[in-house]
Design a protein around this motif. Structure first.
Motif, PDB file in Angstrom:
ATOM      1  N   MET A  95     -53.829 -95.691 -37.872  1.00 32.84           N
ATOM      2  CA  MET A  95     -53.244 -94.404 -38.226  1.00 32.84           C
ATOM      3  C   MET A  95     -52.779 -94.404 -39.685  1.00 32.84           C
ATOM      4  SD  MET A  95     -53.858 -92.815 -35.537  1.00 32.84           S
ATOM      5  CE  MET A  95     -53.217 -91.285 -36.216  1.00 32.84           C
ATOM      6  N   GLN A  96     -52.286 -95.541 -40.158  1.00 28.84           N
ATOM      7  CA  GLN A  96     -51.883 -95.635 -41.561  1.00 28.84           C
ATOM      8  C   GLN A  96     -53.082 -95.412 -42.473  1.00 28.84           C
ATOM      9  OE1 GLN A  96     -50.347 -99.447 -42.739  1.00 28.84           O
ATOM     10  NE2 GLN A  96     -49.611 -98.718 -44.705  1.00 28.84           N
ATOM     11  N   GLN A  97     -54.210 -96.016 -42.130  1.00 30.59           N
ATOM     12  CA  GLN A  97     -55.416 -95.848 -42.932  1.00 30.59           C
ATOM     13  C   GLN A  97     -55.919 -94.407 -42.884  1.00 30.59           C
ATOM     14  OE1 GLN A  97     -56.855 -97.912 -45.024  1.00 30.59           O
ATOM     15  NE2 GLN A  97     -55.302 -99.462 -44.643  1.00 30.59           N
ATOM     16  N   VAL A  98     -55.792 -93.772 -41.715  1.00 33.71           N
ATOM     17  CA  VAL A  98     -56.171 -92.361 -41.610  1.00 33.71           C
ATOM     18  C   VAL A  98     -55.317 -91.516 -42.543  1.00 33.71           C
ATOM     19  CG1 VAL A  98     -56.188 -90.346 -40.080  1.00 33.71           C
ATOM     20  CG2 VAL A  98     -57.066 -92.540 -39.261  1.00 33.71           C
ATOM     21  N   GLY A  99     -54.007 -91.784 -42.539  1.00 41.13           N
ATOM     22  CA  GLY A  99     -53.110 -91.044 -43.416  1.00 41.13           C
ATOM     23  C   GLY A  99     -53.422 -91.254 -44.882  1.00 41.13           C
ATOM     24  N   VAL A 100     -53.679 -92.513 -45.274  1.00 41.53           N
ATOM     25  CA  VAL A 100     -54.010 -92.815 -46.670  1.00 41.53           C
ATOM     26  C   VAL A 100     -55.294 -92.103 -47.079  1.00 41.53           C
ATOM     27  CG1 VAL A 100     -54.755 -94.662 -48.223  1.00 41.53           C
ATOM     28  CG2 VAL A 100     -52.795 -95.019 -46.719  1.00 41.53           C
ATOM     29  N   THR A 101     -56.290 -92.129 -46.199  1.00 44.43           N
ATOM     30  CA  THR A 101     -57.574 -91.494 -46.516  1.00 44.43           C
ATOM     31  C   THR A 101     -57.427 -89.983 -46.651  1.00 44.43           C
ATOM     32  OG1 THR A 101     -58.777 -93.239 -45.348  1.00 44.43           O
ATOM     33  CG2 THR A 101     -59.953 -91.177 -45.742  1.00 44.43           C
ATOM     34  N   LEU A 102     -56.722 -89.369 -45.692  1.00 43.65           N
ATOM     35  CA  LEU A 102     -56.560 -87.907 -45.744  1.00 43.65           C
ATOM     36  C   LEU A 102     -55.748 -87.488 -46.964  1.00 43.65           C
ATOM     37  CD1 LEU A 102     -55.914 -87.067 -41.974  1.00 43.65           C
ATOM     38  CD2 LEU A 102     -57.981 -86.624 -43.317  1.00 43.65           C
ATOM     39  N   GLN A 105     -57.939 -87.781 -50.109  1.00 46.29           N
ATOM     40  CA  GLN A 105     -59.028 -86.818 -50.185  1.00 46.29           C
ATOM     41  C   GLN A 105     -58.536 -85.383 -50.381  1.00 46.29           C
ATOM     42  OE1 GLN A 105     -61.155 -87.441 -46.521  1.00 46.29           O
ATOM     43  NE2 GLN A 105     -62.309 -89.199 -47.307  1.00 46.29           N
ATOM     44  N   ASN A 106     -57.236 -85.171 -50.274  1.00 47.33           N
ATOM     45  CA  ASN A 106     -56.716 -83.802 -50.304  1.00 47.33           C
ATOM     46  C   ASN A 106     -55.616 -83.690 -51.359  1.00 47.33           C
ATOM     47  OD1 ASN A 106     -55.465 -81.275 -49.654  1.00 47.33           O
ATOM     48  ND2 ASN A 106     -56.357 -81.419 -47.606  1.00 47.33           N
ATOM     49  N   LEU A 107     -55.928 -83.027 -52.464  1.00 47.91           N
ATOM     50  CA  LEU A 107     -54.959 -82.863 -53.545  1.00 47.91           C
ATOM     51  C   LEU A 107     -53.767 -82.017 -53.115  1.00 47.91           C
ATOM     52  CD1 LEU A 107     -57.374 -82.319 -56.582  1.00 47.91           C
ATOM     53  CD2 LEU A 107     -56.149 -84.403 -55.934  1.00 47.91           C
ATOM     54  N   ALA A 108     -54.010 -81.080 -52.197  1.00 49.53           N
ATOM     55  CA  ALA A 108     -52.924 -80.215 -51.733  1.00 49.53           C
ATOM     56  C   ALA A 108     -51.858 -81.029 -51.017  1.00 49.53           C
ATOM     57  CB  ALA A 108     -53.470 -79.124 -50.811  1.00 49.53           C
ATOM     58  N   VAL A 109     -52.268 -82.029 -50.246  1.00 48.16           N
ATOM     59  CA  VAL A 109     -51.313 -82.882 -49.550  1.00 48.16           C
ATOM     60  C   VAL A 109     -50.513 -83.692 -50.560  1.00 48.16           C
ATOM     61  CG1 VAL A 109     -51.069 -84.823 -47.955  1.00 48.16           C
ATOM     62  CG2 VAL A 109     -52.710 -83.002 -47.458  1.00 48.16           C
ATOM     63  N   GLN A 110     -51.175 -84.177 -51.592  1.00 48.75           N
ATOM     64  CA  GLN A 110     -50.501 -84.961 -52.617  1.00 48.75           C
ATOM     65  C   GLN A 110     -49.451 -84.143 -53.362  1.00 48.75           C
ATOM     66  OE1 GLN A 110     -53.311 -87.010 -55.190  1.00 48.75           O
ATOM     67  NE2 GLN A 110     -54.820 -87.124 -53.551  1.00 48.75           N
ATOM     68  N   ALA A 111     -49.716 -82.862 -53.548  1.00 49.97           N
ATOM     69  CA  ALA A 111     -48.837 -82.025 -54.372  1.00 49.97           C
ATOM     70  C   ALA A 111     -47.754 -81.306 -53.570  1.00 49.97           C
ATOM     71  CB  ALA A 111     -49.683 -80.985 -55.128  1.00 49.97           C
ATOM     72  N   ASP A 112     -47.937 -81.172 -52.263  1.00 53.41           N
ATOM     73  CA  ASP A 112     -47.030 -80.349 -51.454  1.00 53.41           C
ATOM     74  C   ASP A 112     -46.226 -81.224 -50.499  1.00 53.41           C
ATOM     75  OD1 ASP A 112     -45.749 -78.561 -49.808  1.00 53.41           O
ATOM     76  OD2 ASP A 112     -47.480 -77.231 -49.586  1.00 53.41           O
ATOM     77  N   PRO A 113     -44.903 -81.352 -50.706  1.00 51.11           N
ATOM     78  CA  PRO A 113     -44.074 -82.174 -49.807  1.00 51.11           C
ATOM     79  C   PRO A 113     -44.130 -81.698 -48.359  1.00 51.11           C
ATOM     80  CG  PRO A 113     -42.880 -81.640 -51.820  1.00 51.11           C
ATOM     81  CD  PRO A 113     -44.127 -80.811 -51.837  1.00 51.11           C
ATOM     82  N   LYS A 114     -44.237 -80.376 -48.151  1.00 49.06           N
ATOM     83  CA  LYS A 114     -44.295 -79.867 -46.784  1.00 49.06           C
ATOM     84  C   LYS A 114     -45.552 -80.348 -46.067  1.00 49.06           C
ATOM     85  CE  LYS A 114     -41.506 -75.674 -47.468  1.00 49.06           C
ATOM     86  NZ  LYS A 114     -41.488 -74.186 -47.368  1.00 49.06           N
ATOM     87  N   THR A 117     -45.105 -83.996 -45.156  1.00 50.58           N
ATOM     88  CA  THR A 117     -44.250 -84.133 -43.970  1.00 50.58           C
ATOM     89  C   THR A 117     -45.016 -83.770 -42.706  1.00 50.58           C
ATOM     90  OG1 THR A 117     -42.247 -83.632 -45.251  1.00 50.58           O
ATOM     91  CG2 THR A 117     -42.133 -83.355 -42.853  1.00 50.58           C
ATOM     92  N   ALA A 118     -45.766 -82.673 -42.786  1.00 52.96           N
ATOM     93  CA  ALA A 118     -46.556 -82.237 -41.632  1.00 52.96           C
ATOM     94  C   ALA A 118     -47.606 -83.280 -41.265  1.00 52.96           C
ATOM     95  CB  ALA A 118     -47.229 -80.898 -41.924  1.00 52.96           C
ATOM     96  N   LEU A 119     -48.196 -83.906 -42.281  1.00 56.07           N
ATOM     97  CA  LEU A 119     -49.201 -84.934 -42.027  1.00 56.07           C
ATOM     98  C   LEU A 119     -48.559 -86.138 -41.349  1.00 56.07           C
ATOM     99  CD1 LEU A 119     -52.021 -86.109 -42.277  1.00 56.07           C
ATOM    100  CD2 LEU A 119     -51.440 -86.842 -44.616  1.00 56.07           C
ATOM    101  N   THR A 120     -47.384 -86.541 -41.818  1.00 56.84           N
ATOM    102  CA  THR A 120     -46.683 -87.673 -41.213  1.00 56.84           C
ATOM    103  C   THR A 120     -46.388 -87.405 -39.740  1.00 56.84           C
ATOM    104  OG1 THR A 120     -45.668 -88.300 -43.325  1.00 56.84           O
ATOM    105  CG2 THR A 120     -44.603 -89.099 -41.308  1.00 56.84           C
ATOM    106  N   GLU A 121     -45.903 -86.201 -39.448  1.00 55.30           N
ATOM    107  CA  GLU A 121     -45.595 -85.836 -38.066  1.00 55.30           C
ATOM    108  C   GLU A 121     -46.862 -85.764 -37.226  1.00 55.30           C
ATOM    109  OE1 GLU A 121     -43.518 -82.200 -38.586  1.00 55.30           O
ATOM    110  OE2 GLU A 121     -41.621 -83.156 -39.174  1.00 55.30           O
ATOM    111  N   SER A 122     -47.935 -85.267 -37.819  1.00 57.22           N
ATOM    112  CA  SER A 122     -49.209 -85.168 -37.098  1.00 57.22           C
ATOM    113  C   SER A 122     -49.744 -86.552 -36.751  1.00 57.22           C
ATOM    114  CB  SER A 122     -50.236 -84.406 -37.937  1.00 57.22           C
ATOM    115  OG  SER A 122     -49.811 -83.083 -38.174  1.00 57.22           O
ATOM    116  N   LEU A 123     -49.636 -87.465 -37.709  1.00 53.40           N
ATOM    117  CA  LEU A 123     -50.102 -88.825 -37.465  1.00 53.40           C
ATOM    118  C   LEU A 123     -49.322 -89.470 -36.323  1.00 53.40           C
ATOM    119  CD1 LEU A 123     -50.461 -90.017 -41.162  1.00 53.40           C
ATOM    120  CD2 LEU A 123     -52.340 -89.763 -39.539  1.00 53.40           C
ATOM    121  N   LYS A 124     -48.008 -89.244 -36.294  1.00 54.74           N
ATOM    122  CA  LYS A 124     -47.176 -89.815 -35.242  1.00 54.74           C
ATOM    123  C   LYS A 124     -47.553 -89.246 -33.878  1.00 54.74           C
ATOM    124  CE  LYS A 124     -42.364 -90.503 -33.844  1.00 54.74           C
ATOM    125  NZ  LYS A 124     -40.932 -90.268 -34.185  1.00 54.74           N
ATOM    126  N   THR A 125     -47.787 -87.932 -33.823  1.00 51.96           N
ATOM    127  CA  THR A 125     -48.156 -87.289 -32.562  1.00 51.96           C
ATOM    128  C   THR A 125     -49.487 -87.812 -32.046  1.00 51.96           C
ATOM    129  OG1 THR A 125     -46.961 -85.264 -33.147  1.00 51.96           O
ATOM    130  CG2 THR A 125     -48.670 -85.081 -31.458  1.00 51.96           C
TER     131      THR A 125
END
Length: 210
Positions: A95-102, A105-114, A117-125
């Motif tokens: 799951m850590q590798q999935v998070g790092v990869t996503l 690959q996504n500049l929006a995730v890198q730039a947007d704290p929200k 956070t949503a990605l972190t919660e999604s990975l946990k779920t």
């Protein structure tokens, strides 16, 4: 001090645990979108293919019917040997590798704290959703041991693993595996380098220099 001659199968178990533990602790490759995989439910009928004998030739695959008590002995073994502990880190690493990869690959995730956070919660779920899948993995690993060892053999090994010496073996095995693979990798690298020069020297002896 326990007399280990009472447990002639311990050496085989040690090799199995060391290899399995070392492989389980190897960090996974960066995650890539997986292809569709159909995962079969574990069955209590395990096919085995005996090694061919020079005298008799290839043998016909046989099937071993595994009773519930036999399978439970195998589950007790992977618990007592802490093989399960070694595999516990697999899913979090994936799951850590999935998070790092996503994230990469996504500049929006890198730039947007929200989004982060949503990605972190999604990975946990999603990781929590794989809990049952992990139990199927353990069941399949138990089947492998049950196919290779009789119920009596498994219970003798578990008896050893529950002793003070066995507990130490299970605790120290991951460290032994790491050191063993580190030494083996260094040996392989050295031999690989020397092999090139030795092969070239042999070719020169044969009048065919490279």
């Amino acid at each position: 001090m326990m007399n280990l001659t009472r447990f002639p199968l311990i050496a085989a178990l040690m090799a199995s645990v060391l290899f399995g533990t070392a492989m389980a602790q190897t960090p996974p490759a960066p995650a890539t979108p997986p292809a569709a995989v159909v995962q079969e439910e574990p069955s209590l009928i395990v096919p085995t293919v005996p090694a061919p004998s020079p005298a008799t030739g290839p043998q016909v695959p046989q099937q071993i019917e595994i009773k519930d008590s036999h399978l439970q002995a195998a589950r007790d073994l992977i618990t007592a040997s802490r093989i399960v502990d070694a595999f516990e880190g697999l899913l979090p690493n994936i799951m850590q590798q999935v998070g790092v990869t996503l994230t990469g690959q996504n500049l929006a995730v890198q730039a947007d704290p929200k989004k982060r956070t949503a990605l972190t919660e999604s990975l946990k779920t999603v990781e929590e959703g794989f809990a049952a899948d992990r139990e199927r993995l353990y069941a399949q690993i138990a089947l492998i041991y049950a196919a290779r060892f009789s119920e009596v053999e498994l219970r003798k090994i578990v008896e050893f693993l529950k002793s003070a010496e066995g507990q130490k073996f299970a605790t120290v095995s991951p460290l032994v595996a790491q050191d063993s693979f580190r030494i083996a990798n260094g040996w392989a690298e050295r031999v690989g380098q020397e092999a090139f020069e030795k092969v070239r020297a042999e070719m020169r002896k044969r009048g065919q220099p490279l």
